[in-house]
Write a protein that holds these residues in place. Structure first.
Motif, PDB file in Angstrom:
ATOM      1  N   TYR A 107      -1.656  -0.908  -3.123  1.00 37.47           N
ATOM      2  CA  TYR A 107      -2.184  -0.519  -1.811  1.00 37.47           C
ATOM      3  C   TYR A 107      -2.940  -1.685  -1.169  1.00 37.47           C
ATOM      4  CZ  TYR A 107      -4.275   2.443   1.794  1.00 37.47           C
ATOM      5  OH  TYR A 107      -4.642   2.994   3.001  1.00 37.47           O
ATOM      6  N   GLU A 112       0.178   7.823   9.076  1.00 36.27           N
ATOM      7  CA  GLU A 112       0.674   8.870   8.169  1.00 36.27           C
ATOM      8  C   GLU A 112       2.032   8.513   7.575  1.00 36.27           C
ATOM      9  OE1 GLU A 112      -0.737  11.626   6.817  1.00 36.27           O
ATOM     10  OE2 GLU A 112      -2.597  11.063   7.827  1.00 36.27           O
ATOM     11  N   LYS A 154      -7.920   8.333   2.444  1.00 35.66           N
ATOM     12  CA  LYS A 154      -7.194   9.320   1.647  1.00 35.66           C
ATOM     13  C   LYS A 154      -7.828   9.332   0.258  1.00 35.66           C
ATOM     14  CE  LYS A 154      -3.723  10.501   4.418  1.00 35.66           C
ATOM     15  NZ  LYS A 154      -3.417  11.876   4.810  1.00 35.66           N
ATOM     16  N   ARG A 203      -8.200   3.480   5.307  1.00 36.92           N
ATOM     17  CA  ARG A 203      -7.004   3.352   6.137  1.00 36.92           C
ATOM     18  C   ARG A 203      -7.151   2.379   7.293  1.00 36.92           C
ATOM     19  NH1 ARG A 203      -5.021   9.117   7.481  1.00 36.92           N
ATOM     20  NH2 ARG A 203      -3.304   7.927   8.350  1.00 36.92           N
ATOM     21  N   TRP A 223       1.453   5.916   4.918  1.00 35.50           N
ATOM     22  CA  TRP A 223       0.850   6.555   3.752  1.00 35.50           C
ATOM     23  C   TRP A 223       1.906   7.361   2.991  1.00 35.50           C
ATOM     24  CZ3 TRP A 223      -2.780   6.599   0.255  1.00 35.50           C
ATOM     25  CH2 TRP A 223      -2.885   7.715  -0.579  1.00 35.50           C
TER      26      TRP A 223
END
Length: 135
Positions: A115, A49, A90, A39, A52
């Protein structure tokens, strides 16, 4: 060495999944895929968050609507520049019943690429292994 004799209806899935030892009663062969998403963002900051959650909602969940597990993790790795990076991460766990390793890889690779591009990541760790599962 004893010979393993399988009924013809079991043989195709067994060979496809590379799980010819069979699974215990009530379980099915599966491929388990795990992805680890760092992250930290190059240049500073982290994937928050909300970011994500958006990635999970618009990329991961549509690709795997049957279900998934996400866990918070801490990671450490050495980047291409030689620097050791410690970062929050994560962990995404996907159980794919009756799916070959090649097919599982074809399904999860786009998540990693999305990602990487979206959050300017050097890499996303992907692991796969055979398992027996029951739901």
């Amino acid at each position: 060495m004893p010979r393993l004799i399988l009924p013809l209806r079991v043989l195709p899935i067994c060979l496809l999944l590379g799980a010819c030892a069979g699974c215990p009663g009530g379980q099915t062969p599966a491929t388990v895929a795990e992805l680890f998403f760092g992250r930290s963002v190059p240049g500073g900051g982290t994937v928050g968050e909300a970011e994500w959650d958006a990635f999970l909602a618009d990329t991961v969940t549509p690709a795997f609507p049957q279900g998934l597990t996400v866990q918070d993790a801490q990671g450490q790795w050495r980047g291409a520049d030689g620097e050791v990076v410690r970062e929050p991460a994560k962990r995404l766990l996907l159980v794919l019943p009756e799916t070959s390793a090649d097919r599982a890889d074809a399904r999860v690779a786009p998540l990693a690429e999305n990602y990487r591009a979206r959050f300017r990541q050097e890499s996303v760790l992907r692991l796969q292994h055979a398992a027996c599962v029951a739901f």
